[in-house]
Design a protein around this motif. Structure first.
Motif, PDB file in Angstrom:
ATOM      1  N   GLU A 201       0.836  -1.193   0.000  1.00 10.81           N
ATOM      2  CA  GLU A 201       0.000   0.000   0.000  1.00 10.81           C
ATOM      3  C   GLU A 201       0.878   1.253   0.000  1.00 10.81           C
ATOM      4  OE1 GLU A 201      -3.618  -0.684   2.605  1.00 10.81           O
ATOM      5  OE2 GLU A 201      -3.017   1.331   3.196  1.00 10.81           O
ATOM      6  N   GLU A 202       1.954   1.177   0.779  1.00 18.28           N
ATOM      7  CA  GLU A 202       2.903   2.297   0.860  1.00 18.28           C
ATOM      8  C   GLU A 202       4.274   1.734   1.177  1.00 18.28           C
ATOM      9  OE1 GLU A 202       2.520   6.210   3.088  1.00 18.28           O
ATOM     10  OE2 GLU A 202       0.567   5.295   3.492  1.00 18.28           O
ATOM     11  N   ILE A 203       5.311   2.355   0.620  1.00 15.31           N
ATOM     12  CA  ILE A 203       6.666   1.921   0.947  1.00 15.31           C
ATOM     13  C   ILE A 203       7.590   3.126   0.967  1.00 15.31           C
ATOM     14  CG2 ILE A 203       7.337   1.408  -1.459  1.00 15.31           C
ATOM     15  CD1 ILE A 203       8.777  -1.136  -0.217  1.00 15.31           C
ATOM     16  N   LYS A 204       8.539   3.115   1.886  1.00 14.23           N
ATOM     17  CA  LYS A 204       9.518   4.200   1.978  1.00 14.23           C
ATOM     18  C   LYS A 204      10.900   3.578   2.159  1.00 14.23           C
ATOM     19  CE  LYS A 204       5.764   6.627   3.900  1.00 14.23           C
ATOM     20  NZ  LYS A 204       5.339   7.179   2.615  1.00 14.23           N
ATOM     21  N   THR A 213      24.209  12.859   0.297  1.00  8.03           N
ATOM     22  CA  THR A 213      23.274  12.906   1.417  1.00  8.03           C
ATOM     23  C   THR A 213      22.463  11.614   1.410  1.00  8.03           C
ATOM     24  OG1 THR A 213      21.544  14.184   2.501  1.00  8.03           O
ATOM     25  CG2 THR A 213      21.508  14.176   0.094  1.00  8.03           C
ATOM     26  N   VAL A 214      21.497  11.527   2.324  1.00 12.26           N
ATOM     27  CA  VAL A 214      20.647  10.335   2.357  1.00 12.26           C
ATOM     28  C   VAL A 214      19.932  10.219   1.008  1.00 12.26           C
ATOM     29  CG1 VAL A 214      18.629   9.312   3.488  1.00 12.26           C
ATOM     30  CG2 VAL A 214      20.327  10.561   4.851  1.00 12.26           C
ATOM     31  N   VAL A 215      19.782   8.988   0.518  1.00 12.64           N
ATOM     32  CA  VAL A 215      19.239   8.780  -0.819  1.00 12.64           C
ATOM     33  C   VAL A 215      17.842   8.173  -0.753  1.00 12.64           C
ATOM     34  CG1 VAL A 215      19.482   7.340  -2.874  1.00 12.64           C
ATOM     35  CG2 VAL A 215      21.475   8.530  -1.954  1.00 12.64           C
ATOM     36  N   ARG A 216      16.895   8.829  -1.420  1.00 15.30           N
ATOM     37  CA  ARG A 216      15.545   8.269  -1.517  1.00 15.30           C
ATOM     38  C   ARG A 216      14.981   8.572  -2.905  1.00 15.30           C
ATOM     39  NH1 ARG A 216      10.274   9.751   2.098  1.00 15.30           N
ATOM     40  NH2 ARG A 216       8.947   8.281   1.012  1.00 15.30           N
ATOM     41  N   PHE A 217      14.483   7.570  -3.589  1.00 19.40           N
ATOM     42  CA  PHE A 217      13.917   7.769  -4.929  1.00 19.40           C
ATOM     43  C   PHE A 217      12.418   7.528  -4.900  1.00 19.40           C
ATOM     44  CE2 PHE A 217      18.305   6.143  -6.094  1.00 19.40           C
ATOM     45  CZ  PHE A 217      18.809   7.398  -6.397  1.00 19.40           C
ATOM     46  N   LYS A 218      11.676   8.612  -4.943  1.00 18.73           N
ATOM     47  CA  LYS A 218      10.217   8.565  -4.880  1.00 18.73           C
ATOM     48  C   LYS A 218       9.640   7.770  -6.057  1.00 18.73           C
ATOM     49  CE  LYS A 218       6.827  10.438  -2.441  1.00 18.73           C
ATOM     50  NZ  LYS A 218       5.738   9.584  -2.899  1.00 18.73           N
ATOM     51  N   ASP A 219      10.215   7.928  -7.232  1.00 17.33           N
ATOM     52  CA  ASP A 219       9.642   7.263  -8.412  1.00 17.33           C
ATOM     53  C   ASP A 219       9.745   5.742  -8.305  1.00 17.33           C
ATOM     54  OD1 ASP A 219      12.440   7.731  -8.671  1.00 17.33           O
ATOM     55  OD2 ASP A 219      12.340   7.156 -10.780  1.00 17.33           O
ATOM     56  N   ILE A 220      10.854   5.256  -7.749  1.00  9.00           N
ATOM     57  CA  ILE A 220      10.971   3.795  -7.590  1.00  9.00           C
ATOM     58  C   ILE A 220       9.947   3.313  -6.565  1.00  9.00           C
ATOM     59  CG2 ILE A 220      12.487   1.863  -6.968  1.00  9.00           C
ATOM     60  CD1 ILE A 220      14.857   3.400  -7.928  1.00  9.00           C
ATOM     61  N   GLU A 221       9.796   4.064  -5.472  1.00  8.57           N
ATOM     62  CA  GLU A 221       8.811   3.680  -4.452  1.00  8.57           C
ATOM     63  C   GLU A 221       7.409   3.651  -5.044  1.00  8.57           C
ATOM     64  OE1 GLU A 221       9.185   6.377  -1.151  1.00  8.57           O
ATOM     65  OE2 GLU A 221      11.292   5.884  -0.828  1.00  8.57           O
ATOM     66  N   LYS A 240      17.335  -2.131  -9.289  1.00 11.40           N
ATOM     67  CA  LYS A 240      17.069  -0.721  -9.589  1.00 11.40           C
ATOM     68  C   LYS A 240      17.959   0.199  -8.768  1.00 11.40           C
ATOM     69  CE  LYS A 240      12.577  -0.534 -11.656  1.00 11.40           C
ATOM     70  NZ  LYS A 240      11.267  -1.097 -11.307  1.00 11.40           N
ATOM     71  N   TYR A 241      18.065  -0.081  -7.462  1.00 12.18           N
ATOM     72  CA  TYR A 241      18.904   0.782  -6.616  1.00 12.18           C
ATOM     73  C   TYR A 241      20.385   0.592  -6.963  1.00 12.18           C
ATOM     74  CZ  TYR A 241      14.938   2.433  -3.917  1.00 12.18           C
ATOM     75  OH  TYR A 241      13.771   3.045  -3.560  1.00 12.18           O
TER      76      TYR A 241
END
Ligand code: FAD
Ligand code: FES
Ligand code: FES
Lengths: 276, 152
Positions: A201-204, A213-221, A240-241
């Protein structure tokens, strides 16, 4: 050789900060090391502890962590421990008891280190910072300009931070380092996932220490929402990562090692999330 | 800058340099030589003092930050006869060169004040910020158990 000030009001503090080549001191666990190593050499050190210490408060699904709150203050707060178990896990792996008795979450953000463990938590828990004296509220990841750099005006400083509770999420956090205590991460990974049956339903997902800096890819999530929580999916995510992240070599590990770990930790997160 | 604080239960007033660390101030000016410098960067715990009831590394605190606070060092515990932990370290032979010992004792004191009956895991966690190059830690853990509950 610096001068030391301990202002008692927000205005006094921000005036001093704007006037001098200065650094703020809260816990000092980062600042003292950097000054001693002569990495930085401020003209003035401004102790934030002169400002009145507010209580940690909760408002609906949010926690507000004010200036000068230490990690130990958070760990001693039962409501925080009940509602933010993943952040508790992260904090327990920061430094040692002596460090946690002094060091602060706001100082960790002020540090803007890609290995900042609390900083990583703010990426996963919808972290906001309250900036004084302008009274702005900004997403914490938008404050980070690069290693050691914050997007703040000379008179501005962080006055409090806010995290949002993640109810019904499973979590995985792992920090890889050379020792158990006092570890600055070689690489770290935090995953929060909310399932509806077997459907995501949701993933982070946030990686530490693999970029500036800290890495987060919204599009992959976003791309995995609605898909089945499965080993195959996490294998895909790992690829992917692996493709997207380009870490550097430093004293703690080579780029190559880190890249392999990007993949392996993602797979490990699947097995751990699947267990509980 | 003039600071006023409580050191080992007594009021102290002193003019300190603004950039001096609490570690150097306590050792050089207050002659609290139990406070040792190992690494100077928060890793070894040899400089551990008790500040307002919590163990902290005095190498990461400025002397001026002590203003208005309450500090205990090993000397203070001796003066008031609170030597239970020291006696346990001696009894269990948890000392070799002794360099790390004052720091360990201060961390042990805070641990036992908070948790009088810690498990082995809790002892390890409580002493995580103190390094010893000599003992291998087994005897230190035995000493903490002995101080806590007289366990042989
Ligand atoms: C032995 C050791 C182990 C450590 N282990 C870890 C670890 O495992 N994980 C980890 O993430 N970190 C670790 N650290 C780093 C450090 O302890 C943490 O980053 C800590 O959270 C910093 O908080 P502080 O209050 O001590 O910061 P300080 O040193 O007081 O400040 C840090 C920086 O933030 C700035 N700053 C302070 N307050 C504000 C403010 N209100 N607004 C804007 N900027 C501000 C300061 O000017 C400074 O540049 C370790 C440090 C040591 C010495
Ligand atoms: S000298 Fe302070 S921790 Fe090592
Ligand atoms: S007894 Fe020598 S360092 Fe611990």
């Amino acid at each position: 050789m610096f001068r030391y000030y301990k202002p008692h009001t927000i205005n006094e503090l921000s005036e001093l900060k704007a006037k001098y080549d200065s650094k703020l001191l809260s816990g000092g666990t980062d600042l003292m090391v950097k000054m001693r190593a002569k990495v930085i050499n401020p003209e003035v050190v401004i102790d934030t502890k002169g400002l009145e210490k507010e209580e940690i408060t909760f408002d609906g699904s949010k926690i507000r962590i004010p200036l000068n709150t230490t990690y130990d203050d958070l760990l001693s707060n039962n409501e925080f421990c009940d509602r933010f178990p993943m952040v508790v896990d992260i904090i327990k792996q920061i430094g040692s008891p002596q460090i946690r008795n002094r060091a602060t979450p706001i100082g960790n953000i002020g540090n803007a280190s890609p290995a900042g463990d609390f900083l990583l938590a703010t990426y996963l828990f919808h972290g906001y910072a309250e900036i004084k004296p302008s009274n702005k509220k900004v997403r914490i990841h938008q404050l980070i300009d690069g290693p050691g750099r914050l997007r703040l005006k000379p008179e501005e400083f962080i006055y409090s931070i806010e995290l949002k509770e993640r109810k019904g999420f499973k979590y995985y956090y792992e920090k890889v380092g050379k020792r158990n205590a006092m570890n600055i991460a070689i690489i770290s990974l935090g995953v929060l996932v909310k399932l509806d049956g077997e459907i995501i339903e949701e993933i982070k997902i946030a990686y530490g220490s693999v970029g500036p800096t800290v890495v987060r890819f919204k599009d992959i999530e976003d791309g995995v929402i609605g898909k089945k929580f499965s080993k195959e999916l996490f294998e895909e995510l790992a690829e992917k990562y692996y493709e997207r992240i380009n870490p550097i070599t430093d004293v703690r590990a080579t780029a190559d090692y880190r890249k392999k770990m990007v993949k392996n930790l993602m797979l490990k997160s699947y097995y751990n999330l699947n267990k509980n | 800058m003039i600071i006023k604080f409580k050191l080992n239960g007594k009021d102290v007033e002193f003019d300190v340099l603004e950039h001096k660390r609490a570690l150097d101030f306590l050792r050089d000016d207050m002659r609290m030589t139990s406070v040792k410098e190992g690494c100077g960067e928060g890793e070894c715990g040899a400089c551990t003092i008790i500040l307002n009831g919590k163990n902290v590394n005095s190498c990461m605190v400025l002397a001026v930050e002590l203003d208005g606070q309450e500090v205990w060092t090993l000397e203070g515990l001796n003066e008031i006869g609170d030597t239970k932990i020291q006696d346990a370290y001696i009894e269990k032979g948890a000392i070799q060169c002794g360099f790390c010992t004052p720091g360990f004792i201060m961390s042990t004191k805070v641990l036992l004040d908070k948790n009088p009956n810690p498990s082995e895991e809790e002892i390890k966690e409580g002493l995580e910020g103190n390094l010893c190059r000599c003992t291998g830690y087994t005897k230190i853990i035995e000493a903490v158990k002995f101080a806590a509950r007289g366990e042989k």
